[in-house]
Write a protein that holds these residues in place. Structure first.
Motif, PDB file in Angstrom:
ATOM      1  N   GLN A 181       0.827  -1.195   0.000  1.00  0.00           N
ATOM      2  CA  GLN A 181       0.000   0.000   0.000  1.00  0.00           C
ATOM      3  C   GLN A 181       0.868   1.254   0.000  1.00  0.00           C
ATOM      4  O   GLN A 181       1.967   1.265   0.573  1.00  0.00           O
ATOM      5  CB  GLN A 181      -0.918   0.047   1.235  1.00  0.00           C
ATOM      6  N   TYR A 182       0.355   2.283  -0.614  1.00  0.00           N
ATOM      7  CA  TYR A 182       0.976   3.612  -0.535  1.00  0.00           C
ATOM      8  C   TYR A 182       1.121   4.022   0.932  1.00  0.00           C
ATOM      9  O   TYR A 182       0.194   3.867   1.726  1.00  0.00           O
ATOM     10  CB  TYR A 182       0.091   4.594  -1.305  1.00  0.00           C
ATOM     11  N   LEU A 183       2.288   4.509   1.306  1.00  0.00           N
ATOM     12  CA  LEU A 183       2.632   4.967   2.662  1.00  0.00           C
ATOM     13  C   LEU A 183       2.746   3.832   3.676  1.00  0.00           C
ATOM     14  O   LEU A 183       2.742   4.079   4.883  1.00  0.00           O
ATOM     15  CB  LEU A 183       1.626   6.010   3.179  1.00  0.00           C
ATOM     16  N   LYS A 205       7.834  -1.003   1.823  1.00  0.00           N
ATOM     17  CA  LYS A 205       6.864  -1.430   0.821  1.00  0.00           C
ATOM     18  C   LYS A 205       5.617  -2.096   1.391  1.00  0.00           C
ATOM     19  O   LYS A 205       4.532  -1.949   0.838  1.00  0.00           O
ATOM     20  CB  LYS A 205       7.524  -2.403  -0.164  1.00  0.00           C
ATOM     21  N   TRP A 256      -6.969   2.588  -1.704  1.00  0.00           N
ATOM     22  CA  TRP A 256      -5.805   3.434  -1.998  1.00  0.00           C
ATOM     23  C   TRP A 256      -5.232   3.968  -0.689  1.00  0.00           C
ATOM     24  O   TRP A 256      -5.870   4.738   0.012  1.00  0.00           O
ATOM     25  CB  TRP A 256      -6.233   4.596  -2.895  1.00  0.00           C
ATOM     26  N   GLY A 257      -4.022   3.539  -0.347  1.00  0.00           N
ATOM     27  CA  GLY A 257      -3.361   4.063   0.841  1.00  0.00           C
ATOM     28  C   GLY A 257      -3.329   3.075   1.984  1.00  0.00           C
ATOM     29  O   GLY A 257      -4.101   2.117   2.049  1.00  0.00           O
ATOM     30  N   PHE A 303       3.057  11.317  -8.755  1.00  0.00           N
ATOM     31  CA  PHE A 303       3.974  10.238  -8.390  1.00  0.00           C
ATOM     32  C   PHE A 303       5.155  10.127  -9.353  1.00  0.00           C
ATOM     33  O   PHE A 303       5.990   9.246  -9.204  1.00  0.00           O
ATOM     34  CB  PHE A 303       3.234   8.897  -8.340  1.00  0.00           C
ATOM     35  N   GLN A 354       8.820   9.533  -2.057  1.00  0.00           N
ATOM     36  CA  GLN A 354       7.492   9.388  -1.470  1.00  0.00           C
ATOM     37  C   GLN A 354       7.057  10.729  -0.891  1.00  0.00           C
ATOM     38  O   GLN A 354       7.886  11.598  -0.614  1.00  0.00           O
ATOM     39  CB  GLN A 354       7.532   8.317  -0.375  1.00  0.00           C
ATOM     40  N   HIS A 403       3.812  12.683   1.751  1.00  0.00           N
ATOM     41  CA  HIS A 403       2.645  12.598   2.627  1.00  0.00           C
ATOM     42  C   HIS A 403       2.175  14.020   2.906  1.00  0.00           C
ATOM     43  O   HIS A 403       2.712  14.978   2.346  1.00  0.00           O
ATOM     44  CB  HIS A 403       3.001  11.839   3.906  1.00  0.00           C
TER      45      HIS A 403
END
Length: 528
Positions: free
Chosen positions: A33-35, A45, A84-85, A380, A385, A387
């Motif tokens: 997942q993202y973050l 990851k 997403w996330g 992206f 990365q 936030h």
């Protein structure tokens, strides 16, 4: 923890063998997942835990039966829509991932009363295409057109660049169907009394604030299976005229639209202009997309072209760092003329200037990006990365104050070379909502997810930004989760304690994964 075979078989009997899996490869896929690196400091990851199984229900009835089985056998559930996330991922062992992608229908579009009823996997782009045919439009949040309309309405939050006209989805929620953590089905608002989907409240006490609050429950309080969302007038054509070729499509600017990008010398002049714009009751979209870096990020067809455009813009960055894109739209030519005259007068009064680079051949690309958010994934493109921080829904003055403070904090970490800098100025994005009833500025920060020191700095920045929000009384920031609630709760009526009480009442067996919502009451400690 491994899911018991007998429980797996019971779940399989509900959805069929093709709609449930505990294959290790499949579980690994769902743990990316993202973050995720911020949820798990030891990994850049993967989420800290994998699901015990992945299940894909196809109806409210199937979800209800799954929840009852999980209650009986003390198994936790974490639902997601488009997923997403890291908020949609698994943090602790013993949780089933419920993927709602099979529930993907637009159930109803009520043109007269301006609302749509959707299931969890309907994306904003799917809904927008259909409602535009009826002269309507929907809110699309910054996550992009691929986000779940239902999730952003019921269980999460998010701002979007059309908020001046279309508000934000956590304020657009109307009637809702909700499978609670105990397996009951609640129908709230006008739906609960058989009057249809048109209203999110009444008759009698409303549960809308309880089921979602400001940030949303993020899978921590049952599953929302259907909801109605408010729609808004669309001044453009039923089928926008698209030009260009992949990957650079643009929307031909209709005769009743005007697109401007304007810049000021400082935050304060910009804020004065925005107050005057709202007082004049003009505008369709008013939006700032972070730093001027976003302009070549949007316009560049390839990474090489983006890089060349960036180099060409560096000598202009200082001038353009306080900019906004403004779209005017009206069905009336006379009104559009008035709006343009009023805008130009306001820009002159507040020492603003028009950015000619945007006013020429790039209008179609900019307009398509604003109306559909289709180019948001291009954020992206740069490696690394990012936030976000700050982002309270508040006044222009307080939003500007937060942006100034946030940039000072971010700059300190950049100078220590643990956070990244694009060299393009203040990295805050946002704008006004509901014709300036409130505004938001949200501060992005960039870090290296494979560098332990950079990841550590990212978490420290979030902590420092939260403390700054409290000390300067800026308002509740974006950035949901129990940790933030524990910090902010004592300042705002001990809401963290109330979340624990709600969790205990509606989820006595703690079946809904609490990771991004709240622990049951006995696990929370109220702070004086």
């Amino acid at each position: 923890m491994v899911l018991q075979k007998k429980v797996y078989k019971m779940l399989e009997s509900v959805v069929g063998p093709e709609n449930i899996s505990d294959d290790p490869v499949m579980l690994t896929v769902y743990s990316y997942q993202y973050l995720a690196d911020l949820a798990n400091p030891d990994s850049a990851k993967w989420m800290p835990a994998q699901p015990e199984a992945v299940i894909l229900p196809g109806s409210t009835e199937e979800i209800q039966e799954i929840v009852r089985i999980c209650n009986k056998h003390n198994v936790k559930i974490k639902p997601h829509s488009t997923g997403w996330g890291f908020w949609s991922g698994i943090v602790t062992p013993g949780v089933i991932q419920m993927d709602l992608r099979r529930m993907n229908r637009i159930i109803e579009i009520d043109e007269k009363n301006m609302f749509a009823v959707v299931e969890p996997y309907v994306t904003a782009m799917q809904l927008q295409v259909e409602v535009m045919k009826k002269g309507l439009d929907c809110a699309i949040i910054g996550a992009g057109p691929n986000h779940s309309v239902l999730a952003s309405c019921t269980a999460m939050m998010g701002y979007g660049d059309k908020g001046y006209h279309t508000s934000m989805n956590n304020r657009n929620l109307l009637g809702v169907e909700w499978v609670t953590p105990t397996g009951e089905v609640l129908r709230l608002g006008s739906l609960g009394s058989g009057a249809g989907w048109f209203c999110g409240d009444g008759p009698g006490p409303s549960l809308r604030g309880l089921l979602r609050g400001w940030h949303g429950t993020m899978g921590g309080l049952g599953i929302f299976t259907k909801c109605a969302t408010k729609l808004y007038p669309w001044a453009g054509p039923e089928k926008p005229e698209i030009r260009g070729e992949n990957p650079q499509y643009g929307m031909v600017v209709p005769e009743n639209f005007k697109v401007f990008t304007i810049y000021w010398e400082n935050w304060d002049d910009q804020a004065d202009a925005m107050y005057k714009v709202s007082e004049s009751e003009i505008g369709y979209v008013i939006w700032r997309a972070c730093t001027p870096m976003m302009i070549p990020l949007l316009l560049g067809k390839t990474n090489n072209e983006y890089y060349d455009m960036m180099k060409g813009m560096y000598n202009m960055i200082e001038d353009y760092r306080y900019y906004f894109t403004i779209v005017l739209a009206s069905k009336s030519n006379r009104e559009l003329e008035y709006q343009e005259k009023a805008l130009k007068s306001i820009v002159d009064e507040t020492n603003g200037k028009f950015f000619e680079f945007i006013l020429t051949e790039n209008e179609p690309l900019i307009l398509l990006a604003i109306v559909t958010q289709c180019y948001n994934p291009r954020i992206f493109r740069p490696s690394g990365q990012f936030h976000t921080s700050f982002g309270a829904a508040t006044s222009w003055d307080m939003s500007v104050k937060g942006a100034k403070i946030g940039e000072q904090i971010r700059r300190k970490y950049i100078e220590e070379e643990v956070l990244h800098d694009d060299g393009c100025g203040e990295n805050f994005w946002g704008g006004p909502y509901e014709h300036n009833k409130f505004t938001h500025f949200e501060g992005l920060f960039e870090y290296d997810p494979i560098d332990p020191e950079s990841r550590k700095a990212a978490r420290k920045y979030i902590e420092e930004a939260t403390i700054a929000v409290i000390e300067n009384k800026i308002g509740v920031p974006i950035g949901p989760g129990p940790e933030l609630a524990q910090i902010l709760g004592p300042i705002y009526g001990n809401f963290h304690s109330w979340l624990g009480k709600i969790k205990k009442s509606f989820d006595p067996k703690n079946v809904s994964d609490q990771a991004f919502y709240a622990a049951p009451e006995e696990e929370t400690k109220e702070k004086d």
